[in-house]
Every structure is written in structure tokens, then in C-alpha cells.
Design a protein around this motif. Structure first.
Motif: not given
Length: 438
Positions: A127-144
Motif C-alpha cells: 500500500p505504501l509503495h503504491r500510494r507513493l507511486g514507486i516503480n512497481p518492479m522495485i518492491l518484489p526486487a528488494v524483497t527477493m
């Protein structure tokens, strides 16, 4: 003839796993027994299988109670305060959000299960990533990326498999790699920081207090996907669980007690303190029994595979053939060769196929050059950051499903960072002596 049968068995095993003709559990049992019978060892197969099972028992016990322990800690909300803390300190800064996401993934990854890590981290931070407009590819990358590093913990899938196939202990495989794991975790955080800077330059800072594209930290929009429904947990119990887990990690690193016994004791204490009633204890065990059964059953099947492979002499036959094709003077580079091969091999092959079909052969060949099996085992783990992008990894589909990104796009975005982490692992393992370059 034995060499030919050995190669055929490994080939059939890999093909069966890769094409999903057989599950790992069935392939590890049926294929070695079938080829041992073809080689004329019909009457000796039971003894070979039992010998292999005897060597695998400590590893199976370790996996069983490690999964139960960390599953229980998630149930009682051990990681919930960390999730809330990360959300509250992120504010509207993309750097804080992305680095915080990586730190959260790093901590949760201690349970050794990628699917659990992805479920907790993605649902908490999306939710926080989406509302800030962060590149959607980043969250799965920094989690993986952090998960791929900590996946080589003693109770993680790759390490359990290589320990099983080479009959090694966690102190022989993981403890020398601990400095490498720490250094590579710092590298993963550095990648997250770099990605955060790129997003900060693109998006700027969002004032989440006065309003903007992101909600206030702690608002319902950030709390609408809870990690666990934990209600009325006493403060003293939360502190107890944290102290117990920290103590468990400390004793694990110090290697002063067999890990299987350590996790058995820790789980018994945690379950009794958190759920004094027997019916509640049974409910918690039942809740995680499926995960336990899926993992431990494969470990026992691996005992049959390695027992038959060794008992028939196929391991020796394969090793001799590998030694034959190694150029003169090249044997001393086997640890380095194994480390580099672990990237493509674990991407195109499953962990089962690589650690039970390929690594034993490399380890046997390395013995001829005075290189211990423990060195080859550690080298074979260094390609895990790339392995986590393999389409053969089931947890990967959990990650992209929750993140709502395409598999190909995720692989293209994350591959260069995975390769970079592998390079950091190669260099740091060589410097620390965990995997000598030659």
C-alpha cells in the motif's frame, strides 16, 4: 556400464523434475531404486536406502522444528512491531520506504521460507509503495534479494539439500559462510538505497502529514492488510519471544549445541509459554503440519537417493568420469568452477536436481585434488540470488502474484542485481576463505 547408468539416472531424475513428470518426493525414491535394480543391486537396495536414511535424520529433525518454531513466531506476531515500525519511519521518502522494505524482508527471511517472507513483506509494504507511486518492479526486487541471501541459512532449502546430499553438518557448511552472508546483506541494502535514490529523484518527497499521494503512516489504508490477526498479546510475552529468538540465533552461530536439539528445545519452550493449553498447542502444530510434511518428506526421500547412489558405487563412477574430463591443472579451480556453475545450474535446474544430482559428483571429483566436500558445498550455495529468479521456484509465483507484476518483467529488472549479489558472494567468500578461489 555403471558410469553410463549413473549418467542416465541423473539425466532421468533432472528431466522428471524439470518437466514436472514427477514430484521431487517421488523422483528421489523411485528413480534411484529403479536404476539400482537395473545395475543388478536388487537385494542390496533396502540396506542402501536405510543407510542413507540414517544419515539424513538430524537434518530432517532440524527442518521440522525450525519450520514449526518460525511459523509459531509469525503466528504470535513477533514480526508485527517491526512491520509497524518500518511503516511509521518511512514517511514520504522513497529511500526510507525501499530500504525499509529490504530490511523487513531481511528479518522475516530468517524463517527460511520464501513464500512466507513474500506474503508478509508484500502485503505489509505494497500500500505504501503504491500510494507513493514507486516503480512497481522495485518492491518484489528488494524483497527477493535479501531472501535469496538468507535462504542459505542452515534450515533453508538449498543448505538442507546440500547438507543432505554430502552428509555435512550446519557448522561445516553455514558457519564459515556467515561473514559472506553479512557482507552480501549489506550489498543488498546498498542496492535498495540506490533504487531509493533513483525514485527520490523521480518522485521527490511526499508530505504524508499534510496530505499528498501517500496516506498517513499508521492510517487504515496502511493497516487494511494485516500480517497476522494477533489480539491482546501481553507485552511481557512479546519481549519473551524476541529474547528467545535472539538467544536462539546467538547459540546457533556459536555452534555450542546440535541445531536439531536447539530448535526442538526452543520450539518446546515457545509453544508452552505462548499456548499453555494443550488444545491450543495442537491447533498451532496442525496449522503448520502441511508445510512441515512437504519439506521433511522430501528430505527423507533424499536419504534414499543419496544412500542408493553411494551404495551402488554410482557416485564414484560419476566422479571418476568428471575427473577424466577436467584438464590438467584445472582441478584446483573446482571450488571457483562450482561457484560459477551454481548460477546457471540452479536457474535452469531445480534445487533438488542440482544438489542431489550435480553437486555430489563435483564433491567426489574435488576429493581427488584434496578439496573437502564442505568447500564444494559452500561454493554451490553462492548462486542462490540467481536461482530465486528461476521459473522452477514455486515461491516466485507467490511474489509476482502479490506484487501484480509479470514474471518476465521481474526477471529482466532483477537479474542484474542478482548477478551483482552473486559476484559479491564470490569475492567475499574467497577473501574470508570460505570458498578458496584455487
Amino acid at each position: 556400464m555403471l558410469t553410463v547408468l549413473a549418467y542416465l539416472m541423473v539425466g532421468v531424475f533432472m528431466a522428471a523434475i524439470m518437466t514436472n513428470r514427477l514430484s521431487a518426493l517421488i523422483a528421489l525414491i523411485v528413480i534411484p531404486i529403479a536404476f539400482a535394480a537395473m545395475a543388478g543391486f536388487t537385494t542390496q537396495i533396502p540396506d542402501m536406502a536405510i543407510d542413507g536414511l540414517k544419515t539424513i535424520v538430524p537434518t530432517a529433525v532440524l527442518m521440522l522444528f525450525a519450520i514449526l518454531y518460525f511459523g509459531l513466531m509469525i503466528d504470535v506476531g513477533l514480526f508485527d512491531p517491526l512491520v509497524r515500525f518500518v511503516v511509521r519511519i518511512c514517511h514520504g521518502d522513497p529511500v526510507r520506504v525501499i530500504v525499509g522494505s529490504a530490511i523487513l524482508a531481511m528479518v522475516v527471511s530468517l524463517d527460511g521460507d520464501g513464500s512466507t517472507t513474500y506474503m508478509i513483506c508484500i502485503t505489509a509494504m505494497m500500500p505504501l509503495h503504491r500510494r507513493l507511486g514507486i516503480n512497481p518492479m522495485i518492491l518484489p526486487a528488494v524483497t527477493m534479494l535479501p531472501n535469496s541471501i538468507l535462504n542459505i541459512a542452515p534450515w533453508g532449502g538449498p543448505t538442507v539439500r546440500v547438507m543432505s546430499s554430502l552428509k555435512l553438518s550446519p557448522s561445516e557448511v553455514f558457519v564459515p559462510l556467515a561473514p559472506t552472508v553479512f557482507i552480501t546483506c549489506l550489498a543488498a541494502l546498498s542496492i535498495a538505497y540506490y533504487l531509493g535514490l533513483t525514485e527520490r529523484r523521480r518522485l521527490g518527497l511526499v508530505d504524508i502529514v499534510k496530505g499528498g499521494s501517500a496516506p498517513k503512516a499508521g492510517s487504515d489504508e496502511l493497516e487494511d492488510v494485516p500480517v497476522r490477526a494477533v489480539v491482546d498479546r501481553p507485552v511481557w510475552l512479546q519481549r519473551f519471544n524476541l529474547a528467545l529468538t535472539v538467544s536462539l540465533m546467538a547459540v546457533l552461530v556459536l555452534d555450542i549445541m546440535p541445531l536439531a536439539l536447539l530448535f526442538m528445545l526452543a520450539f518446546a519452550i515457545a509453544l508452552t509459554v505462548n499456548f499453555p493449553k494443550v488444545r491450543d498447542q495442537r491447533a498451532r502444530i496442525d496449522a503448520h503440519s502441511s508445510n512441515v510434511m512437504n519439506v521433511v518428506s522430501v528430505i527423507f526421500a533424499a536419504g534414499v537417493f543419496t544412500g542408493v547412489l553411494s551404495g551402488t558405487g554410482m557416485t564414484d563412477a560419476l566422479a571418476k568420469s568428471v575427473i577424466y574430463i577436467i584438464p590438467d591443472g584445472g582441478g584446483r579451480f573446482l571450488p571457483l568452477m562450482t561457484a560459477f556453475l551454481s548460477m546457471p545450474f540452479t536457474f535452469f535446474l531445480s534445487n533438488d536436481a542440482f544438489y542431489f544430482g550435480v553437486v555430489p559428483v563435483l564433491a567426489k571429483a574435488a576429493q581427488s585434488y584434496g578439496i573437502g566436500a564442505d568447500v564444494i558445498a559452500r561454493a554451490s550455495l553462492l548462486g542462490q540470488p540467481v536461482h530465486q529468479l528461476s521459473p522452477l521456484v514455486g515461491a516466485l509465483y507467490v511474489l509476482i502474484g502479490l506484487s501484480k507484476v509479470e514474471l518476465g518483467a521481474h526477471q529482466r529488472f532483477s537479474l542484474k542485481w542478482s548477478v551483482l549479489l552473486c559476484a559479491v558472494m564470490f569475492v567475499s567468500a574467497g577473501i574470508t576463505g570460505a570458498v578458496p578461489w584455487f
